[in-house]
Design a protein around this motif. Structure first.
Motif, short mmCIF file in Angstrom:
data_model
loop_
_atom_site.label_atom_id
_atom_site.label_comp_id
_atom_site.label_asym_id
_atom_site.label_seq_id
_atom_site.Cartn_x
_atom_site.Cartn_y
_atom_site.Cartn_z
N ASP A 31 0.83 -1.20 0.00
CA ASP A 31 0.00 0.00 0.00
C ASP A 31 0.87 1.25 0.00
O ASP A 31 1.95 1.29 0.60
CB ASP A 31 -0.91 0.02 1.23
CG ASP A 31 -2.07 -0.93 1.11
OD1 ASP A 31 -2.19 -1.62 0.08
OD2 ASP A 31 -2.87 -1.00 2.06
N TRP A 54 -8.24 2.71 -10.09
CA TRP A 54 -8.72 1.44 -10.64
C TRP A 54 -10.21 1.50 -10.97
O TRP A 54 -11.01 2.05 -10.19
CB TRP A 54 -8.46 0.34 -9.61
CG TRP A 54 -9.06 -0.98 -9.93
CD1 TRP A 54 -8.53 -1.95 -10.73
CD2 TRP A 54 -10.30 -1.51 -9.45
NE1 TRP A 54 -9.36 -3.03 -10.78
CE2 TRP A 54 -10.46 -2.78 -10.00
CE3 TRP A 54 -11.30 -1.01 -8.61
CZ2 TRP A 54 -11.56 -3.58 -9.74
CZ3 TRP A 54 -12.40 -1.79 -8.36
CH2 TRP A 54 -12.52 -3.07 -8.91
N CYS A 94 -3.61 3.88 -0.99
CA CYS A 94 -3.81 3.25 -2.29
C CYS A 94 -3.27 1.83 -2.25
O CYS A 94 -2.11 1.61 -1.89
CB CYS A 94 -3.10 4.05 -3.39
SG CYS A 94 -3.82 5.68 -3.67
N THR A 95 -4.13 0.90 -2.62
CA THR A 95 -3.75 -0.51 -2.68
C THR A 95 -3.55 -0.89 -4.14
O THR A 95 -4.52 -0.95 -4.90
CB THR A 95 -4.84 -1.39 -2.03
OG1 THR A 95 -5.04 -0.95 -0.69
CG2 THR A 95 -4.45 -2.86 -2.05
N VAL A 97 -3.23 -2.66 -7.65
CA VAL A 97 -3.89 -3.79 -8.27
C VAL A 97 -3.07 -4.27 -9.47
O VAL A 97 -2.96 -5.46 -9.72
CB VAL A 97 -5.32 -3.41 -8.72
CG1 VAL A 97 -5.99 -4.53 -9.48
CG2 VAL A 97 -6.16 -2.97 -7.53
N ASP A 98 -2.47 -3.31 -10.19
CA ASP A 98 -1.77 -3.63 -11.43
C ASP A 98 -0.91 -2.43 -11.83
O ASP A 98 -0.89 -1.41 -11.14
CB ASP A 98 -2.81 -3.92 -12.52
CG ASP A 98 -2.29 -4.77 -13.66
OD1 ASP A 98 -1.08 -5.08 -13.69
OD2 ASP A 98 -3.10 -5.13 -14.53
N ALA A 107 -4.44 1.47 -8.89
CA ALA A 107 -4.72 1.15 -7.49
C ALA A 107 -6.12 1.57 -7.08
O ALA A 107 -6.71 2.48 -7.67
CB ALA A 107 -3.70 1.84 -6.58
N ARG A 108 -6.62 0.88 -6.06
CA ARG A 108 -7.85 1.30 -5.39
C ARG A 108 -7.41 2.21 -4.26
O ARG A 108 -6.60 1.82 -3.42
CB ARG A 108 -8.60 0.09 -4.88
CG ARG A 108 -9.12 -0.76 -6.03
CD ARG A 108 -9.93 -1.92 -5.57
NE ARG A 108 -11.09 -1.43 -4.84
CZ ARG A 108 -11.92 -2.21 -4.19
NH1 ARG A 108 -11.74 -3.52 -4.19
NH2 ARG A 108 -12.94 -1.72 -3.54
N ASP A 115 -13.95 5.02 -0.85
CA ASP A 115 -13.28 4.63 -2.09
C ASP A 115 -13.39 5.80 -3.07
O ASP A 115 -14.49 6.26 -3.39
CB ASP A 115 -13.98 3.37 -2.63
CG ASP A 115 -13.42 2.88 -3.95
OD1 ASP A 115 -13.18 3.70 -4.86
OD2 ASP A 115 -13.25 1.66 -4.07
N TYR A 132 -12.51 -3.65 -16.19
CA TYR A 132 -11.52 -3.69 -15.12
C TYR A 132 -12.17 -3.82 -13.74
O TYR A 132 -11.68 -4.52 -12.88
CB TYR A 132 -10.64 -2.43 -15.15
CG TYR A 132 -9.92 -2.26 -16.45
CD1 TYR A 132 -8.94 -3.16 -16.85
CD2 TYR A 132 -10.24 -1.21 -17.32
CE1 TYR A 132 -8.28 -3.01 -18.07
CE2 TYR A 132 -9.59 -1.07 -18.53
CZ TYR A 132 -8.62 -1.97 -18.90
OH TYR A 132 -7.97 -1.83 -20.10
N SER A 133 -13.27 -3.12 -13.54
CA SER A 133 -13.92 -3.08 -12.23
C SER A 133 -14.81 -4.29 -11.97
O SER A 133 -15.22 -4.52 -10.84
CB SER A 133 -14.76 -1.81 -12.08
OG SER A 133 -15.86 -1.87 -12.97
#
Length: 183
Positions: A31, A54, A94-95, A97-98, A107-108, A115, A132-133
Motif C-alpha cells: 500500500d 482502478w 492506495c492498494t 492492483v496492477d 490502485a484502489r 473509495d 476492469y472493475s
C-alpha cells in the motif's frame, strides 16, 4: 536465562530481516499512503509514484461536457477539482492492483473508508470501466445516471473517445462533441 536472551536476539534478527524484505518490495506490492497531488480526475501522485484509479475513467482535464442547460462546461476540470477538494490535507491509502501501459500504478484508493473511484462515479464525475472493475461501481453509476448527477445531467463523450480524437489532432470543442454522445 541465556536461552531467553539468545531467543530474543534471534527474534530481533528475523524482525529486521522481514523489515528489510518489505522495504525491498516494489511499490506495486504494498500500500501507498500519504497526501496526494491530483493530476486529473482519475490520476494522483503520492510521493514519487503516479497512480491511476482502478476501475474508472474520468473526463480529461480540458474536456467539455454539456450540462442540463445544454451549455458546455469543463467536466474534466470539475472531476479533478472535486477529487482535489476531497483529498486535500488528508491521508490517502492506495492498494495497488496492477500497472498500466504508461508505467503508472493502478490502485484502489481511499480516504478513510471512502473509495475514491466510487465517490467519483456516484457523483457522476467519472464512468465505470466494467472490463476492469467487474461491475463494482455499476450500481453507483446507475444511481448517478438516474438522478442526473454530474455528466449524466446532460451529454458527454466517453473519455476514451475524447482522448482518441485529441490524439488524432482534433480540437477540444470538436472532440467533446463526437462520436455518439452518451445520454
Amino acid at each position: 536465562m541465556f536461552e531467553v536472551h539468545v531467543l530474543s536476539n534471534q527474534l530481533k534478527r528475523v524482525a529486521c530481516a522481514l523489515l528489510i524484505v518489505v522495504h525491498m518490495l516494489p511499490a506495486a506490492a504494498r500500500d501507498l499512503i500519504g497526501r496526494v497531488s491530483v493530476v486529473d480526475g482519475d490520476t494522483l501522485d503520492i510521493h514519487d509514484d503516479r497512480i491511476r484509479l482502478w476501475g474508472i475513467d474520468a473526463p480529461e482535464s480540458a474536456q467539455l461536457c454539456r450540462g442540463r442547460d445544454r451549455k458546455p462546461y469543463r467536466c474534466g476540470a470539475l472531476a479533478a477539482n472535486t477529487l482535489d477538494a476531497f483529498t486535500r490535507g488528508k491521508a490517502v491509502r492506495c492498494t495497488p492492483v496492477d500497472d498500466d501501459r504508461y508505467g503508472r500504478i493502478v490502485a484502489r484508493c481511499a480516504v478513510r473508508r471512502t473509495d475514491l473511484g466510487q465517490m467519483l462515479v456516484s457523483r457522476g464525475l467519472a464512468i465505470e470501466e466494467p472490463q476492469y472493475s467487474h461491475g463494482r461501481y455499476a450500481a453507483d453509476q446507475l444511481a448517478a445516471r438516474r438522478a442526473g448527477r454530474g455528466i449524466w445531467a446532460g451529454r458527454f463523450v466517453e473519455p476514451s473517445f475524447y482522448r482518441a480524437c485529441i490524439h488524432g489532432q482534433g480540437r477540444v470543442a470538436q472532440c467533446s462533441g463526437i462520436p455518439p454522445m452518451r445520454r
